[in-house]
Design an enzyme around this catalytic site. Structure first.
Site, mmCIF file in Angstrom:
data_model
loop_
_atom_site.group_PDB
_atom_site.id
_atom_site.type_symbol
_atom_site.label_atom_id
_atom_site.label_comp_id
_atom_site.label_asym_id
_atom_site.label_seq_id
_atom_site.Cartn_x
_atom_site.Cartn_y
_atom_site.Cartn_z
ATOM 1 N N HIS A 35 0.847 -1.207 0.000
ATOM 2 C CA HIS A 35 0.000 0.000 0.000
ATOM 3 C C HIS A 35 0.882 1.257 0.000
ATOM 4 C CE1 HIS A 35 -2.741 -2.935 2.219
ATOM 5 N NE2 HIS A 35 -3.510 -2.549 1.217
ATOM 6 N N GLU A 146 -0.547 -4.039 -9.108
ATOM 7 C CA GLU A 146 -0.580 -5.177 -10.037
ATOM 8 C C GLU A 146 -0.756 -6.495 -9.283
ATOM 9 O OE1 GLU A 146 2.860 -5.021 -12.554
ATOM 10 O OE2 GLU A 146 2.045 -3.352 -13.733
#
Ligand code: AMP
Length: 256
Positions: A35, A146
């Site tokens: 994150h 991704e």
């Protein structure tokens, strides 16, 4: 760092800052370096960065999975302050779903494959909440990992299909030193499963074909949801843990 818990607070914060570009990082909390990498990309590209933390129930098809989803809010906020985030949006169900989820965004093809085949309705929940968040935050750019490649690609498709005015930026997978893709769900792994889990990405990357990968994963003790290669990228999902406390890991690697 401003904490925004209502639409009014979000709007008045937006009116009070005059910034040329806003970057947005939607999350479900239990933050880790994956994150934080999205936040770094946003901070490098944009004048202000907004992060949301919301565990979206409409994207969970397994009630145990939702109930066991980790919550580390105080520590998350500490990390976001250190990371230099400008505002954190903390909506709740009533704020985001005044319609009670009567209105939904559905993609009809790719959302039924891979994770969508195993988790019916999952991507409808994801796309609906992302649409709502983008409409509220109105960012110039939104950052997605991704790690959740199918999600990234469906969100990109939705933004194009509905002419939304946000650029979707994909960011590379951040891994632990032993190769395990970082994930909030890793917190729920037992010590034994945690030490075994890196075999998942290793087998995904090294197997000669998808069926060989499935075989190797199964003989390694993983319960395999799917392994499939699309356009030179091999996607996989496995289950670890018990039935009451299942931990689902997903990953993808470039092959060939
Ligand atoms: P989540 O909190 O799991 O919904 O994830 C929020 C965002 O962080 C999504 O765009 C994820 O793809 C991204 N993300 C999660 N784990 C990683 C990781 N290991 N590397 C890069 N991005 C990640």
């Amino acid at each position: 760092m401003k904490l925004l818990e209502s639409i009014e607070a979000l709007k008045s914060w937006q009116a009070s800052v005059s910034v040329s570009t806003t970057g947005f990082v939607p999350t479900m909390g239990a933050l880790h370096a994956g994150h934080l990498s999205l936040i770094e990309h946003s901070r490098a590209d944009c004048q202000a960065t907004v992060v949301s933390i919301y565990v979206n129930p409409t994207q969970f098809n397994n009630p145990n999975d939702l109930a066991n989803y980790p919550n580390t809010l105080e520590e998350d906020l500490r990390q976001l302050r250190v990371a230099g985030v400008d505002a954190v949006f903390l909506p709740d169900y009533n704020l985001l779903y005044p319609d009670g989820f009567r209105y939904q965004v559905e993609e009809t093809v790719f959302s039924h494959e891979l994770c969508g085949e195993q988790r019916p309705g999952h991507f409808t929940g994801v796309l609906t909440v992302v649409m709502k968040l983008l409409n509220l935050v109105k960012p110039d750019r939104a950052y997605f990992g991704e790690k959740d490649y199918q999600q990234l690609s469906l969100v990109r498709g939705m933004v194009e299909a509905f002419f939304l005015d946000t650029e979707i930026v994909g960011c590379p997978i951040v891994r632990e030193e032993d190769g395990l893709a970082m994930s909030s769900r890793n917190l729920n792994l037992t010590v034994a499963d945690r030490s075994h889990a890196p075999r998942f990405s290793r087998i995904l990357a090294s197997a000669c074909g998808d069926s060989e990968a499935v075989q190797q994963l199964q003989s390694d003790g993983f319960k395999v949801d799917y392994v499939r290669t699309i356009d030179g990228r091999r996607f996989g999902a496995v289950l670890m843990g018990s039935e009451e406390r299942p931990v689902r890991l997903i990953d993808n690697v470039r092959v060939g």
